[in-house]
Write a protein that holds these residues in place. Sequence first.
Motif, PDB file in Angstrom:
ATOM      1  N   ILE A 102     -24.462 118.629   3.849  1.00 25.69           N
ATOM      2  CA  ILE A 102     -25.249 117.565   4.465  1.00 25.69           C
ATOM      3  C   ILE A 102     -24.218 116.311   3.932  1.00 25.69           C
ATOM      4  O   ILE A 102     -23.348 116.469   3.050  1.00 25.69           O
ATOM      5  CB  ILE A 102     -26.543 117.323   3.800  1.00 25.69           C
ATOM      6  N   HIS A 103     -24.372 115.376   4.731  1.00 26.88           N
ATOM      7  CA  HIS A 103     -23.321 114.308   4.726  1.00 26.88           C
ATOM      8  C   HIS A 103     -23.617 112.946   4.769  1.00 26.88           C
ATOM      9  O   HIS A 103     -24.823 112.796   5.545  1.00 26.88           O
ATOM     10  CB  HIS A 103     -21.992 114.489   5.517  1.00 26.88           C
ATOM     11  N   GLY A 104     -22.921 112.061   4.097  1.00 31.71           N
ATOM     12  CA  GLY A 104     -23.292 110.563   4.527  1.00 31.71           C
ATOM     13  C   GLY A 104     -24.687 110.063   4.343  1.00 31.71           C
ATOM     14  O   GLY A 104     -25.463 110.296   3.313  1.00 31.71           O
ATOM     15  N   ASP A 105     -25.531 109.558   5.420  1.00 29.25           N
ATOM     16  CA  ASP A 105     -26.607 108.963   5.394  1.00 29.25           C
ATOM     17  C   ASP A 105     -27.790 109.924   5.260  1.00 29.25           C
ATOM     18  O   ASP A 105     -29.091 109.572   5.328  1.00 29.25           O
ATOM     19  CB  ASP A 105     -26.670 108.031   6.536  1.00 29.25           C
ATOM     20  N   GLU A 106     -27.095 111.248   5.204  1.00 31.01           N
ATOM     21  CA  GLU A 106     -28.410 112.108   4.798  1.00 31.01           C
ATOM     22  C   GLU A 106     -28.816 112.058   3.197  1.00 31.01           C
ATOM     23  O   GLU A 106     -29.982 112.972   2.980  1.00 31.01           O
ATOM     24  CB  GLU A 106     -28.213 113.519   5.320  1.00 31.01           C
ATOM     25  N   ILE A 107     -28.089 111.738   2.488  1.00 33.45           N
ATOM     26  CA  ILE A 107     -28.190 111.671   1.077  1.00 33.45           C
ATOM     27  C   ILE A 107     -28.539 110.132   0.516  1.00 33.45           C
ATOM     28  O   ILE A 107     -27.831 109.157   1.051  1.00 33.45           O
ATOM     29  CB  ILE A 107     -26.957 112.129   0.551  1.00 33.45           C
ATOM     30  N   LEU A 108     -29.582 110.040  -0.206  1.00 36.82           N
ATOM     31  CA  LEU A 108     -30.017 108.822  -0.764  1.00 36.82           C
ATOM     32  C   LEU A 108     -29.555 108.937  -2.321  1.00 36.82           C
ATOM     33  O   LEU A 108     -29.938 110.213  -3.267  1.00 36.82           O
ATOM     34  CB  LEU A 108     -31.491 108.732  -0.871  1.00 36.82           C
ATOM     35  N   TYR A 109     -28.814 108.070  -2.970  1.00 42.16           N
ATOM     36  CA  TYR A 109     -28.511 108.063  -4.340  1.00 42.16           C
ATOM     37  C   TYR A 109     -28.995 106.939  -5.320  1.00 42.16           C
ATOM     38  O   TYR A 109     -29.210 105.910  -4.444  1.00 42.16           O
ATOM     39  CB  TYR A 109     -27.034 108.154  -4.704  1.00 42.16           C
ATOM     40  N   VAL A 110     -29.794 107.335  -6.043  1.00 40.93           N
ATOM     41  CA  VAL A 110     -30.622 106.235  -6.885  1.00 40.93           C
ATOM     42  C   VAL A 110     -30.112 106.198  -8.421  1.00 40.93           C
ATOM     43  O   VAL A 110     -29.829 107.145  -9.018  1.00 40.93           O
ATOM     44  CB  VAL A 110     -32.032 106.831  -7.031  1.00 40.93           C
ATOM     45  N   GLY A 111     -29.634 104.845  -8.738  1.00 45.75           N
ATOM     46  CA  GLY A 111     -29.033 104.664  -9.973  1.00 45.75           C
ATOM     47  C   GLY A 111     -29.368 103.208 -10.372  1.00 45.75           C
ATOM     48  O   GLY A 111     -29.829 102.436  -9.660  1.00 45.75           O
ATOM     49  N   ASP A 112     -29.027 102.698 -11.437  1.00 48.25           N
ATOM     50  CA  ASP A 112     -29.419 101.589 -12.112  1.00 48.25           C
ATOM     51  C   ASP A 112     -27.872 100.599 -12.270  1.00 48.25           C
ATOM     52  O   ASP A 112     -27.985  99.551 -12.465  1.00 48.25           O
ATOM     53  CB  ASP A 112     -29.990 101.707 -13.455  1.00 48.25           C
ATOM     54  N   HIS A 113     -26.823 101.242 -12.025  1.00 41.62           N
ATOM     55  CA  HIS A 113     -25.422 100.669 -12.162  1.00 41.62           C
ATOM     56  C   HIS A 113     -25.102 100.028 -10.661  1.00 41.62           C
ATOM     57  O   HIS A 113     -24.831 100.767  -9.760  1.00 41.62           O
ATOM     58  CB  HIS A 113     -24.430 101.437 -12.880  1.00 41.62           C
ATOM     59  N   ILE A 114     -25.120  98.757 -10.571  1.00 39.83           N
ATOM     60  CA  ILE A 114     -24.668  98.187  -9.267  1.00 39.83           C
ATOM     61  C   ILE A 114     -23.376  98.597  -8.662  1.00 39.83           C
ATOM     62  O   ILE A 114     -23.214  98.924  -7.601  1.00 39.83           O
ATOM     63  CB  ILE A 114     -24.781  96.702  -9.324  1.00 39.83           C
ATOM     64  N   TYR A 115     -22.504  98.650  -9.681  1.00 46.37           N
ATOM     65  CA  TYR A 115     -21.084  99.252  -9.225  1.00 46.37           C
ATOM     66  C   TYR A 115     -21.062 100.610  -8.837  1.00 46.37           C
ATOM     67  O   TYR A 115     -20.746 101.286  -8.207  1.00 46.37           O
ATOM     68  CB  TYR A 115     -20.005  98.624 -10.004  1.00 46.37           C
ATOM     69  N   THR A 116     -21.033 101.288 -10.261  1.00 46.01           N
ATOM     70  CA  THR A 116     -20.787 102.711 -10.738  1.00 46.01           C
ATOM     71  C   THR A 116     -21.718 103.730  -9.614  1.00 46.01           C
ATOM     72  O   THR A 116     -21.090 104.745  -9.177  1.00 46.01           O
ATOM     73  CB  THR A 116     -20.908 103.247 -12.036  1.00 46.01           C
ATOM     74  N   ASP A 117     -22.915 103.475  -9.512  1.00 47.16           N
ATOM     75  CA  ASP A 117     -23.737 104.004  -8.880  1.00 47.16           C
ATOM     76  C   ASP A 117     -24.004 103.649  -7.309  1.00 47.16           C
ATOM     77  O   ASP A 117     -23.866 104.537  -6.316  1.00 47.16           O
ATOM     78  CB  ASP A 117     -25.216 104.128  -9.574  1.00 47.16           C
ATOM     79  N   VAL A 118     -24.451 102.267  -7.126  1.00 47.84           N
ATOM     80  CA  VAL A 118     -24.890 102.102  -5.786  1.00 47.84           C
ATOM     81  C   VAL A 118     -23.429 101.409  -5.077  1.00 47.84           C
ATOM     82  O   VAL A 118     -23.415 101.975  -3.895  1.00 47.84           O
ATOM     83  CB  VAL A 118     -25.914 100.803  -6.004  1.00 47.84           C
TER      84      VAL A 118
END
Length: 627
Positions: A429-445
Motif C-alpha cells: 500500500i502506498h501514499g494516501d492509503e496510509i494515515l500517520y498519527v503523531g504529535d510532532h509537527i515536523y518529525t511525524d506530520v
Amino acid sequence: MFMTAEVLGKFFLLQKDSLRGSPMAAEATTNPLLFVRPRPMFANNIIRSQMMMACCCSVGEQVFSVTPSNNYDVDYLGQSTKGDLNLNFDHLDVFGIDGPATLQGPIEEVARKEADVAKNLLNDLGISSPPSARNSSRGIFCSRTLNLRSISAIGYDMDYTLIHYNVKAWEGRAYDYCMRNLQSLGFPVDGLAFDPDLVIRGLVIDKEKGNLVKADRFGYVKRAMHGTRMLSTQDVSEMYGRELVDLRKENRWEFLNTLFSVSEAVAYMQMVDRYDEGAISADICPPDYRGLYKAVGKALFRAHVEGQLKSEIMSKPELFVEPDPELPLALLDQKEAGKKLLLITNSDYHYTDKMMKHSFNRFLPNDMGWRDLFDMVIISARKPEFFQMSHPLYEVVTGEGLMRPCFKVLKGGLYSGGSAQMVENSLDIHGDEILYVGDHIYTDVSQSKVHQLWRTALICRELEEEYSALIHSRDHRATLIELINQKEVVGDLFNQLRLALQRRNTGRPAQTLAATNMDDQDLTESMQKLLVVMQRLDEKIAPMLEADGELFNKRWGFLSRAGLWDKSHLMRQIEKYADIYTSRVSNFLYYTPFMYFRSQEQTLAHDSYSYYQAQINGSAVDSTGAN
C-alpha cells in the motif's frame, strides 16, 4: 447506496430469524441486533456495535459489498471510494423488502426523516449522536478532506500520541536532569525551578538574540520574551519590525514542535537571565546566546542518552503516564474494520514495551496484549530520517531485545530501523492509503507528508484546554470586537473630516460643497472630539487586547491565535501539514473507522463585505415590497 434505517431494522430482525434452531436462538429472541458483536464496556460505559459484521454473515454478503482497493472510483470531492459500503438492491427481495420504494419523495425530506429514525435507533442503543462529539473539545478537526474508509493502514507514533505524559512530571524530571548536567559543567543553576507555564508549544527560540517569540501565520513576531522577561509591544516592534521568522534558517530559529520541547525552552530562557547577569563565564560557554543554546541542548541530550531519565520513568510509570482507557477500544475498532495498524516510534525496545504494557494491557479484552493490536511494530525508527531515506532493518527476536538483520517485513513482526518505503513495499500500500498519527509537527506530520505523501493527523492535547478557554472568553472577545468596531467607525469619520481639512488648507475644494463651505471652527471642533473618543477607546482596548487569551496562558495567549483575529505560526503549520488534528487518539472512538472528514469553508478577507452587501441588497428588496 446505503440501506435506510427502517430497512436496516427489518434486516436485523430477519437475521435473528435466520438463527432459529441454533444454540443462540433464545438470545436472538431478545436481541434483534444479534449479528452485531457487542463490545466489552470500558470507561464511561461506552456501548459500541460493529455494523460491518453484517458482511460476515452469508445473507449479509448478498446485501452489502465493500468497494475493493483494485476497483474504486473518485467522488465529487476528489476522495477515493475504497472501503465504501454498498447496498445491493437486487438481493433485498430475499427479505420481501422493496428498497427503492423506501426512498420515494424529495431526497432532502427523505434524508431528514431517515436521519431522525437513525438518531432514535442510536439513542435506544445508548450511543451518543455524532454531532455531540464533534462540537466539543474532544472533536477531530479537518483541514483537508479525508475519507477514512479509503485508508488501508494507520501508523502511530508512541510518545505524546498513544501515550500521554503528565507534562509537569515528565518534563519536570527532564529539566532536573538537564540542570544537574549544566551544574556539573559550572553553570549557575541555584535557585532555579521548572516553570511549565513559561512556554507553550508553537513558540520559536531566537538563538541569536536569546529570545522566545510568538509569530503569526506570516512570520511576523507578535509577542516576545527575553530570558524570562516579556518584552513590550514597542520593544517587539523595534527588534522585529523589519524581519520575519523563517524556520528554514535553522542556525537561528528553533521551533517548539512538541511538548518534549518544554523542558529545554524553560532551561534556556532561565540561562539567558544568568548570562545577562554576567554569571556565566566564557570558560564554560561560548560568549553568545547561540552558544548558550547549544550548551543547554547538549545537557538535555545527555539526560536522554545516559538513560537515567527513562529508567526512572520505567520504574514508576504511574507517576508519569496519564492512562486513557478509551484508547484501546478506538484502535480495536480500526483493526476490526480492516485497517492495518502500525506502531512507528523512535523509542527503544525496552522503553516501548514497558510503556505500552502499562498503558494498554489492562484495558484490552480477552487477555490481549498491546502487540496483538499491531500488524507491525518498528522501534528506534530514527524519524524524520525514517521518512527521508533508508536505514538497515533489524528484527527483534527475543524478549531481551536481541536483534538480527533482516530484509523483509512480515505481519506481526517487531523491527528496528528500516524506512517508510520498506513499510509501503511490505504492505503493498502506498501514499494516501496510509494515515500517520503523531504529535510532532515536523518529525511525524510534515516529513511523512512531504516525502511519502501519507495522510496525516496531529495530536495536540492542549486543544482541550484551549477550547475551554475560548468558550469562557467569548464575552470578553465579543466586547473587545465591539469596541474595535466602534473605533473603526469613528476613525473612518475622523479621516473624512481630516481629508476635508487637508484639501481646504491646500486651496482645493473638499469632497463635497457642504464640506468646502463648512466653518473652520466647526470642522476642527468635530475632529477634536472624535480624536478624544478614539484615544479613550484605545485606552480601553489596549489592556483588553493584552489580556486576550490569558485564560490559556498569561504570557502567550491562545495556542492557535496570534492577536485577536489572526492565526499563529503553529496553526499555519498544522493547516499546511495535518489533514486532521485532535487532542487525543481516543477521540477516533466517537467517529467510527468509516468517518468521512470534510474540511470546512475557509473564510476570506472579502467574505464579510460580500455578506454585508447581500444584507444591504436584501433590505433594499424588502423596502420596495418586492416578492
